[in-house]
Design an enzyme around this catalytic site. Structure first.
Site, PDB file in Angstrom:
ATOM      1  CE  LYS A  48      -4.493   0.648   0.073  1.00  9.14           C
ATOM      2  NZ  LYS A  48      -5.495  -0.263  -0.486  1.00  9.14           N
TER       3      LYS A  48
ATOM      4  N   GLY B 289     -24.593   3.493   1.770  1.00  7.75           N
ATOM      5  CA  GLY B 289     -23.515   4.019   0.913  1.00  7.75           C
ATOM      6  C   GLY B 289     -23.960   3.962  -0.522  1.00  7.75           C
ATOM      7  CE1 TYR B 290     -27.779   3.699  -4.912  1.00 11.01           C
ATOM      8  CE2 TYR B 290     -27.786   5.910  -5.842  1.00 11.01           C
ATOM      9  CZ  TYR B 290     -28.191   4.596  -5.878  1.00 11.01           C
ATOM     10  OH  TYR B 290     -29.016   4.160  -6.901  1.00 11.01           O
ATOM     11  N   GLY B 291     -21.977   5.286  -3.258  1.00 10.88           N
ATOM     12  CA  GLY B 291     -20.852   5.727  -4.083  1.00 10.88           C
ATOM     13  C   GLY B 291     -20.533   4.655  -5.107  1.00 10.88           C
TER      14      GLY B 291
ATOM     15  N   GLY C 240     -21.579   1.059  -3.574  1.00  3.02           N
ATOM     16  CA  GLY C 240     -23.004   0.920  -3.245  1.00  3.02           C
ATOM     17  C   GLY C 240     -23.921   1.121  -4.429  1.00  3.02           C
TER      18      GLY C 240
HETATM   19  P1  NAD Z   1     -17.309   6.425  -2.462  1.00  3.31           P
HETATM   20  O1  NAD Z   1     -16.621   7.613  -1.921  1.00  3.31           O
HETATM   21  O2  NAD Z   1     -17.551   6.333  -3.935  1.00  3.31           O
HETATM   22  O3  NAD Z   1     -18.747   6.248  -1.738  1.00  3.31           O
HETATM   23  C1  NAD Z   1     -18.913   6.258  -0.355  1.00  3.31           C
HETATM   24  C2  NAD Z   1     -20.384   6.406  -0.035  1.00  3.31           C
HETATM   25  O4  NAD Z   1     -20.562   6.343   1.381  1.00  3.31           O
HETATM   26  C3  NAD Z   1     -20.974   7.736  -0.492  1.00  3.31           C
HETATM   27  O5  NAD Z   1     -22.270   7.506  -1.007  1.00  3.31           O
HETATM   28  C4  NAD Z   1     -21.067   8.528   0.808  1.00  3.31           C
HETATM   29  O6  NAD Z   1     -22.114   9.494   0.789  1.00  3.31           O
HETATM   30  C5  NAD Z   1     -21.390   7.411   1.778  1.00  3.31           C
HETATM   31  N1  NAD Z   1     -21.131   7.799   3.164  1.00  3.31           N
HETATM   32  C6  NAD Z   1     -20.128   8.570   3.656  1.00  3.31           C
HETATM   33  N2  NAD Z   1     -20.310   8.760   4.982  1.00  3.31           N
HETATM   34  C7  NAD Z   1     -21.441   8.080   5.320  1.00  3.31           C
HETATM   35  C8  NAD Z   1     -22.157   7.904   6.531  1.00  3.31           C
HETATM   36  N3  NAD Z   1     -21.753   8.485   7.651  1.00  3.31           N
HETATM   37  N4  NAD Z   1     -23.270   7.140   6.500  1.00  3.31           N
HETATM   38  C9  NAD Z   1     -23.691   6.580   5.351  1.00  3.31           C
HETATM   39  N5  NAD Z   1     -23.071   6.732   4.181  1.00  3.31           N
HETATM   40  C10 NAD Z   1     -21.974   7.477   4.159  1.00  3.31           C
HETATM   41  O7  NAD Z   1     -16.479   5.167  -1.946  1.00  3.31           O
HETATM   42  P2  NAD Z   1     -16.490   3.673  -2.511  1.00  3.31           P
HETATM   43  O8  NAD Z   1     -15.365   3.517  -3.454  1.00  3.31           O
HETATM   44  O9  NAD Z   1     -17.871   3.294  -2.918  1.00  3.31           O
HETATM   45  O10 NAD Z   1     -16.058   2.898  -1.162  1.00  3.31           O
HETATM   46  C11 NAD Z   1     -17.002   2.571  -0.156  1.00  3.31           C
HETATM   47  C12 NAD Z   1     -16.410   1.499   0.721  1.00  3.31           C
HETATM   48  O11 NAD Z   1     -16.055   0.391  -0.085  1.00  3.31           O
HETATM   49  C13 NAD Z   1     -15.124   1.923   1.448  1.00  3.31           C
HETATM   50  O12 NAD Z   1     -15.071   1.278   2.696  1.00  3.31           O
HETATM   51  C14 NAD Z   1     -14.034   1.385   0.542  1.00  3.31           C
HETATM   52  O13 NAD Z   1     -12.818   1.151   1.262  1.00  3.31           O
HETATM   53  C15 NAD Z   1     -14.688   0.078   0.112  1.00  3.31           C
HETATM   54  N6  NAD Z   1     -14.074  -0.453  -1.108  1.00  3.31           N
HETATM   55  C16 NAD Z   1     -14.257   0.160  -2.306  1.00  3.31           C
HETATM   56  C17 NAD Z   1     -13.642  -0.370  -3.439  1.00  3.31           C
HETATM   57  C18 NAD Z   1     -13.841   0.245  -4.799  1.00  3.31           C
HETATM   58  O14 NAD Z   1     -13.352  -0.338  -5.789  1.00  3.31           O
HETATM   59  N7  NAD Z   1     -14.562   1.348  -4.920  1.00  3.31           N
HETATM   60  C19 NAD Z   1     -12.812  -1.514  -3.333  1.00  3.31           C
HETATM   61  C20 NAD Z   1     -12.665  -2.133  -2.087  1.00  3.31           C
HETATM   62  C21 NAD Z   1     -13.299  -1.581  -0.982  1.00  3.31           C
END
Ligand code: NAD
Length: 415
Positions: A105, A217-219, A222
């Site tokens: 990392k 979570g809607y990123g 999600g």
């Molecule tokens: P992102 O930034 O695209 O989305 C995060 C989402 O979480 C957003 O919708 C945000 O509004 C929401 N959020 C933030 N604070 C919050 C709260 N207090 N309550 C509810 N929702 C909240 O991030 P992502 O890439 O979708 O990652 C989300 C999780 O998945 C993280 O833990 C990340 O480590 C994990 N993850 C992501 C990937 C990837 O490829 N994107 C890979 C492995 C793990």
């Protein structure tokens, strides 16, 4: 960032696994620390002509199974202990998925939102300048993570290629597709999670077509998960949320409408024809499947007893505390632990490396098929270990992953 020191947490999880596997003391000790780490000072010329010096890290945790692999984060609150913990978790994740890779990392302490595009490019290139002899396709392969994008990966790959004197696309993954990125990387994390949900549903006798789903979570993770639940299973997504709160419709959300509303207002809250719910209420909804796709530490001993879902899929990293894990296990909630559930991203990153090495580009169907095989095999190995040892799914994931790393170290004569 968690309150607990993340590296101490990673070490505690390993200690628990070492006890189950009855690991030798010296083997255990070797696995408790990164094998190698590089700390660098990175001078960057800013747009106003001044020079700022940023601190950066690259940690190679363990490379018994192959070159180390893991993302680079650009974050103002980055710490070496966070990077160490994430490098350890990458080691276990790659091992669990049967990838010929170790865990690494990287991170730079900076606020990318306060940098101009040209400053961000100079920082990305300067980071590679400082670490390039430490990384490489057969040594250590970075990828995007928090606040680092495919564009940042493109600059980094270009800088590495210039320093190496030849195009070296395989030095980094998560690149744009036209310069060596892989098809299917965008939704790989969510899609990989879906394959594990499908396997778990079969195990639980849950008919996914009639299943209801709530997603915190809607990123990236999600939102893709919501659409895939509908597309792949015909399941009904009844609730989604973001940092401002959630949207609920017991008959099923119109995902296109929620998405459009979020694009316009930056939140799902109050999206048309939905009820407003809190994030806490979402977690405790009467649904078949709960997908945690936001933050760490959201399911704790406080609310674990109120979780009604039969299946908890952890797309987020670290959403469940160890105390909550015990309660969920006692209550019969089937948990697909984070470093299994969200391993689709690194798996497609590995596919990107393979395509770069062979100078070939796979079609999307080939990526999906190979991802499905990897995720399904990993899920099955964890389920078997959980049953065999009589331990929960998270402990089982550790047991499978750590055991493979130990075997590789033994065969290589390290221990
Ligand atoms: P992102 O930034 O695209 O989305 C995060 C989402 O979480 C957003 O919708 C945000 O509004 C929401 N959020 C933030 N604070 C919050 C709260 N207090 N309550 C509810 N929702 C909240 O991030 P992502 O890439 O979708 O990652 C989300 C999780 O998945 C993280 O833990 C990340 O480590 C994990 N993850 C992501 C990937 C990837 O490829 N994107 C890979 C492995 C793990």
């Amino acid at each position: 960032m968690t309150e607990q020191n993340p590296f101490e947490m990673a070490q505690k999880q390993l200690d628990e696994c070492a006890a189950i596997l009855m690991l030798d003391k010296d083997v255990h000790e070797l696995l408790r620390h990164p094998m190698r780490e590089l700390h660098v000072s990175i001078p960057v010329r800013m747009d106003d002509g001044s020079t700022r010096v940023f601190q950066g890290f690259r940690v190679q945790y363990n490379n018994a199974l192959g070159p180390t692999k893991g993302g680079i984060r650009f974050h103002p609150a980055e710490t070496i202990d966070t990077v160490r913990a994430l490098a350890a978790w990458m080691t276990w994740k790659c091992s669990l998925l049967g990838l010929p890779l170790g865990g690494g990392k990287g991170g730079v302490i900076c606020n990318p939102k306060a940098l101009s595009e040209t400053e961000l490019e100079r920082l990305s290139r300067a980071y590679i300048n400082q670490v390039w002899q430490f990384i490489g396709p057969d040594k250590d392969v970075p990828a995007p993570d928090v606040y680092t994008t495919p564009q940042v990966m493109a600059w980094m790959m270009d800088e590495y290629s210039k320093l190496a004197g030849r195009n070296t696309f395989g030095c980094i993954t998560g690149k744009p597709v036209c310069i060596g990125g892989s098809c299917g990387r965008e939704d790989a994390t969510a899609r990989g999670g879906m394959y594990t949900i499908r396997e778990a549903a079969q195990e639980l006798g849950l008919n996914l077509k009639n299943a209801t789903v709530a997603i915190q979570g809607y990123g990236n993770a999600g939102c893709n998960a919501a659409f895939l639940c509908k597309e792949l299973f015909g399941a009904t997504v009844v609730a989604v949320s973001d940092s401002k709160g959630g949207a609920y419709d017991k008959n099923g959300l119109n995902l296109e409408s929620v998405c459009g509303y979020k694009a316009a207002t930056r939140s799902v809250v109050d999206s048309p024809h939905t009820e407003v719910i809190t994030n806490e209420e979402l977690l405790e909804l009467e649904v078949d499947i709960l997908i945690a796709a936001a933050l760490e530490n959201v399911i704790t001993e406080r609310n674990a007893g109120n979780i009604k879902a039969k299946l908890l899929a952890e797309l987020a990293n670290g959403p469940t505390t160890p105390e909550a894990d015990k309660i969920l296990y006692e209550n019969g909630v089937h948990v697909i632990p984070d470093f299994l559930c969200n391993a689709g991203g690194v798996t497609v990153s590995y596919f990107e490396m393979v395509q770069n090495i062979s100078m070939y580009c796979w079609g999307i169907e080939e990526v999906y098929e190979r991802l499905d095989k990897k995720m399904t095999a990993a899920y099955r190995s964890v389920l078997d270990a959980s049953r065999g040892y009589g331990i929960n799914m998270r402990q089982a994931a550790y047991v499978v992953a750590v055991d493979r790393v130990v075997e590789a170290m033994r065969l290589r004569g390290w221990v």
